[in-house]
Design a protein around this motif. Structure first.
Motif, PDB file in Angstrom:
ATOM      1  N   TYR A   1       0.822  -1.202   0.000  1.00 52.94           N
ATOM      2  CA  TYR A   1       0.000   0.000   0.000  1.00 52.94           C
ATOM      3  C   TYR A   1       0.863   1.262   0.000  1.00 52.94           C
ATOM      4  O   TYR A   1       2.089   1.228   0.225  1.00 52.94           O
ATOM      5  CB  TYR A   1      -0.927   0.008   1.219  1.00 52.94           C
ATOM      6  N   ARG A   2       0.203   2.394  -0.254  1.00 54.80           N
ATOM      7  CA  ARG A   2       0.826   3.705  -0.143  1.00 54.80           C
ATOM      8  C   ARG A   2       0.267   4.390   1.092  1.00 54.80           C
ATOM      9  O   ARG A   2      -0.939   4.408   1.328  1.00 54.80           O
ATOM     10  CB  ARG A   2       0.555   4.549  -1.389  1.00 54.80           C
ATOM     11  N   ARG A   3       1.170   4.942   1.899  1.00 46.76           N
ATOM     12  CA  ARG A   3       0.757   5.638   3.122  1.00 46.76           C
ATOM     13  C   ARG A   3       0.303   7.062   2.791  1.00 46.76           C
ATOM     14  O   ARG A   3       0.492   7.560   1.672  1.00 46.76           O
ATOM     15  CB  ARG A   3       1.900   5.683   4.130  1.00 46.76           C
ATOM     16  N   ASP A   4      -0.258   7.709   3.799  1.00 41.60           N
ATOM     17  CA  ASP A   4      -0.732   9.088   3.629  1.00 41.60           C
ATOM     18  C   ASP A   4       0.397  10.035   3.239  1.00 41.60           C
ATOM     19  O   ASP A   4       0.162  11.030   2.532  1.00 41.60           O
ATOM     20  CB  ASP A   4      -1.386   9.583   4.929  1.00 41.60           C
ATOM     21  N   ASP A   5       1.629   9.747   3.690  1.00 46.88           N
ATOM     22  CA  ASP A   5       2.751  10.629   3.375  1.00 46.88           C
ATOM     23  C   ASP A   5       3.419  10.291   2.041  1.00 46.88           C
ATOM     24  O   ASP A   5       4.444  10.877   1.689  1.00 46.88           O
ATOM     25  CB  ASP A   5       3.799  10.589   4.501  1.00 46.88           C
ATOM     26  N   GLY A   6       2.855   9.336   1.299  1.00 45.92           N
ATOM     27  CA  GLY A   6       3.399   8.973  -0.002  1.00 45.92           C
ATOM     28  C   GLY A   6       4.383   7.830   0.002  1.00 45.92           C
ATOM     29  O   GLY A   6       4.763   7.338  -1.065  1.00 45.92           O
ATOM     30  N   SER A   7       4.831   7.384   1.173  1.00 50.81           N
ATOM     31  CA  SER A   7       5.764   6.259   1.240  1.00 50.81           C
ATOM     32  C   SER A   7       5.029   4.939   1.043  1.00 50.81           C
ATOM     33  O   SER A   7       3.807   4.859   1.197  1.00 50.81           O
ATOM     34  CB  SER A   7       6.492   6.260   2.591  1.00 50.81           C
TER      35      SER A   7
ATOM     36  N   LEU B   1     -12.109  -2.555   0.982  1.00 50.27           N
ATOM     37  CA  LEU B   1     -12.336  -3.540   2.045  1.00 50.27           C
ATOM     38  C   LEU B   1     -11.012  -3.913   2.718  1.00 50.27           C
ATOM     39  O   LEU B   1     -10.969  -4.100   3.946  1.00 50.27           O
ATOM     40  CB  LEU B   1     -13.000  -4.789   1.463  1.00 50.27           C
ATOM     41  N   LEU B   2      -9.962  -4.023   1.935  1.00 49.20           N
ATOM     42  CA  LEU B   2      -8.652  -4.339   2.514  1.00 49.20           C
ATOM     43  C   LEU B   2      -8.150  -3.191   3.393  1.00 49.20           C
ATOM     44  O   LEU B   2      -7.560  -3.426   4.454  1.00 49.20           O
ATOM     45  CB  LEU B   2      -7.646  -4.630   1.402  1.00 49.20           C
ATOM     46  N   CYS B   3      -8.375  -1.967   2.970  1.00 48.16           N
ATOM     47  CA  CYS B   3      -7.998  -0.812   3.806  1.00 48.16           C
ATOM     48  C   CYS B   3      -8.720  -0.865   5.149  1.00 48.16           C
ATOM     49  O   CYS B   3      -8.114  -0.612   6.210  1.00 48.16           O
ATOM     50  CB  CYS B   3      -8.332   0.488   3.088  1.00 48.16           C
ATOM     51  N   GLN B   4      -9.988  -1.191   5.129  1.00 43.87           N
ATOM     52  CA  GLN B   4     -10.757  -1.266   6.369  1.00 43.87           C
ATOM     53  C   GLN B   4     -10.225  -2.382   7.268  1.00 43.87           C
ATOM     54  O   GLN B   4     -10.117  -2.206   8.490  1.00 43.87           O
ATOM     55  CB  GLN B   4     -12.227  -1.496   6.038  1.00 43.87           C
TER      56      GLN B   4
ATOM     57  N   GLN C   1      -6.762  -4.062  12.061  1.00 43.36           N
ATOM     58  CA  GLN C   1      -5.572  -4.742  12.581  1.00 43.36           C
ATOM     59  C   GLN C   1      -4.549  -3.770  13.160  1.00 43.36           C
ATOM     60  O   GLN C   1      -3.485  -4.201  13.616  1.00 43.36           O
ATOM     61  CB  GLN C   1      -4.910  -5.573  11.472  1.00 43.36           C
ATOM     62  N   GLY C   2      -4.855  -2.471  13.150  1.00 44.44           N
ATOM     63  CA  GLY C   2      -3.946  -1.489  13.726  1.00 44.44           C
ATOM     64  C   GLY C   2      -2.944  -0.903  12.763  1.00 44.44           C
ATOM     65  O   GLY C   2      -1.994  -0.233  13.186  1.00 44.44           O
ATOM     66  N   VAL C   3      -3.127  -1.150  11.460  1.00 47.19           N
ATOM     67  CA  VAL C   3      -2.235  -0.564  10.453  1.00 47.19           C
ATOM     68  C   VAL C   3      -2.825   0.776  10.045  1.00 47.19           C
ATOM     69  O   VAL C   3      -3.821   0.842   9.323  1.00 47.19           O
ATOM     70  CB  VAL C   3      -2.076  -1.489   9.231  1.00 47.19           C
ATOM     71  N   ALA C   4      -2.200   1.838  10.485  1.00 42.40           N
ATOM     72  CA  ALA C   4      -2.756   3.176  10.278  1.00 42.40           C
ATOM     73  C   ALA C   4      -2.140   3.850   9.049  1.00 42.40           C
ATOM     74  O   ALA C   4      -1.129   3.402   8.501  1.00 42.40           O
ATOM     75  CB  ALA C   4      -2.506   4.033  11.526  1.00 42.40           C
ATOM     76  N   ASN C   5      -2.771   4.943   8.629  1.00 41.12           N
ATOM     77  CA  ASN C   5      -2.252   5.814   7.571  1.00 41.12           C
ATOM     78  C   ASN C   5      -2.140   5.119   6.221  1.00 41.12           C
ATOM     79  O   ASN C   5      -1.230   5.412   5.434  1.00 41.12           O
ATOM     80  CB  ASN C   5      -0.886   6.402   7.969  1.00 41.12           C
ATOM     81  N   VAL C   6      -3.032   4.193   5.923  1.00 39.11           N
ATOM     82  CA  VAL C   6      -3.052   3.555   4.601  1.00 39.11           C
ATOM     83  C   VAL C   6      -3.926   4.398   3.684  1.00 39.11           C
ATOM     84  O   VAL C   6      -5.147   4.474   3.859  1.00 39.11           O
ATOM     85  CB  VAL C   6      -3.587   2.121   4.685  1.00 39.11           C
TER      86      VAL C   6
END
Length: 433
Positions: free
Chosen positions: A130-136, A190-193, A198-203
């Protein structure tokens, strides 16, 4: 043995995909003092040191350096297995809206026995990039854990000939129902949700994934005396666990290595498969000088552990009458004159010698002469690195089914022999004449 089987069932339950299986092995190795080495880093290996390395998150090699001798003098006692199992994988664009239902398109991975996948409580697990909110960029394991999918059978009333044989069309029969059509059709959302749960934030966005369906029914001991183990993925996570426990429990003096490759069920030809360079590249790092490395290989031996076919009481005619292994009758030496298995008379004799010291029974398997023989990572690894090899496995029923069956004693017995193998100071045989 009882504790071993309880830990085995916990490992199987924690490993719905090769990614989860490797992560669980890594967790157990680190708990026993093994140090993780990243392939991109420089390594400084110490005598008696315990290390492990992974590739793609789905293949793993763990090893112990000899305490007193050099690798060229001691050789390596190696055990190989594979982390993948036949399954149904989620297609890249899986969402289907048909007749008011939301379905997932699925692709068959490996030689799946398809009938048992119908009418099961299925979940989804694997790896998401995935790509995070900061682009990484990031990646994470994912596991829905609860049942979220089902592949319903067609009622007998609508196909009266089902019990007389039915050819399963993988394209049209296998899409799994995951909800009503009013649910979102964006599978990546659905995968983002699920990642957020699961505690993986900023996706910010799911870019891609490698996901499989799996049966949520837990491993269980079955039989009047609990003598059978039933679980998904016994082929071949059972061997991965056996090798892991043997490596952890063996003495610390000799050079020992466990390699568990992905992609065996689809031919092993990949960067992380047994026909890829992963093991060879690691051996080159252990001993960069070619002559010393060749001396090490000459003093080494590989035991390829992959489950064997026990004689099914309803289909005994599918076996050679003199080579019919039984469940809980002991680990099975696998032999094939055409090198579908890599066992030689020398490696077989070495194993039988070790098994006798542990008072473990030994069985042998040869396929019927009028039937095709399967294969393992044994011949592939033997050809890739030139090491003498034995193919062996725990006898089982229902290989490649969604739920397989083995014995509670066989895995424990093979672990004891492999533990002795890992600690054996000399693997050579004196030649006469």
């Amino acid at each position: 043995m009882q504790q071993f089987n309880q830990e085995l069932m916990a490992y199987l339950a924690a490993s719905p995909t090769p990614y989860h299986a490797v992560a669980e092995m890594a967790r157990r190795l680190e708990a026993q003092g093994f140090e993780r080495l990243r392939e991109a880093d420089d390594w400084s290996l110490q005598p008696g040191g315990r290390y492990y390395s992974t590739r793609n998150g789905s293949s793993i090699i763990a090893w112990r350096m000899p305490a007193a001798r050099s690798l060229a003098e001691s050789g390596l006692r190696m055990v190989g297995a594979h982390t993948d199992s036949p399954c149904l994988k989620v297609k890249p664009n899986p969402s289907l809206h048909r007749q008011g239902y939301l379905q997932l398109g699925l692709e068959v991975y490996g030689g799946v026995l398809l009938n048992p996948w119908f009418d099961r409580d299925l979940s989804i697990a694997g790896r998401v990039n995935y790509r995070r909110d900061d682009g990484s960029l990031g990646q994470s394991l994912i596991d829905f854990e609860r049942p979220v999918a089902v592949i319903p059978n067609l009622a007998i009333h609508l196909d009266r000939e089902q019990n007389n044989g039915r050819a399963i069309n993988a394209q049209t029969f296998l899409p799994a129902i995951i909800g009503q059509a009013d649910k979102t059709g964006d599978f990546r959302e659905l995968l983002c949700q699920q990642l957020a749960q699961q505690g993986v934030a900023n996706v910010a966005e799911v870019l891609d994934f490698d996901l499989s369906l799996y049966d949520t029914q837990a491993p269980a001991l079955v039989g009047l005396d609990g003598e059978f183990l039933l679980s998904a993925r016994l082929d071949n996570l059972l061997s991965c666990f056996i090798g892991l426990q043997a490596l952890i429990g063996a003495g610390a003096d000799e050079g020992a290595l466990l390699v568990c490759n992905d992609h065996e069920e689809v031919g092993s030809m990949s960067a992380v498969g047994a026909q890829g360079p992963m093991l060879q590249q690691l051996l080159e790092r252990l001993l960069p000088e070619p002559q010393a490395r060749h001396r090490m290989i000459a003093r080494s031996m590989l035991i390829s552990a992959d489950n064997a076919h026990a004689v099914h009481p309803n289909f005994a005619d599918r076996h050679d009458a003199n080579h019919g292994p039984s469940i809980n009758g002991g680990p099975v030496i696998k032999i094939n004159a055409n090198q579908r298995y890599a066992t030689s008379s020398e490696t077989s004799a070495i194993y039988r010698h070790l098994a006798a010291q542990e008072e473990v029974p030994v069985q042998a398997f040869v396929v019927r002469s009028d039937m095709a023989c399967g294969s393992t990572i044994g011949p592939i690894t033997a050809a890739e690195i030139g090491v003498r090899t034995l193919d062996i496995g725990v006898p089982q029923f229902a290989m490649h089914s969604i739920r397989e069956m083995a014995g509670t004693r066989d895995a424990w017995d093979l672990t004891r022999v492999l533990q002795r193998f890992f600690a054996e100071p000399e693997l050579g045989m004196d030649q006469e004449g």
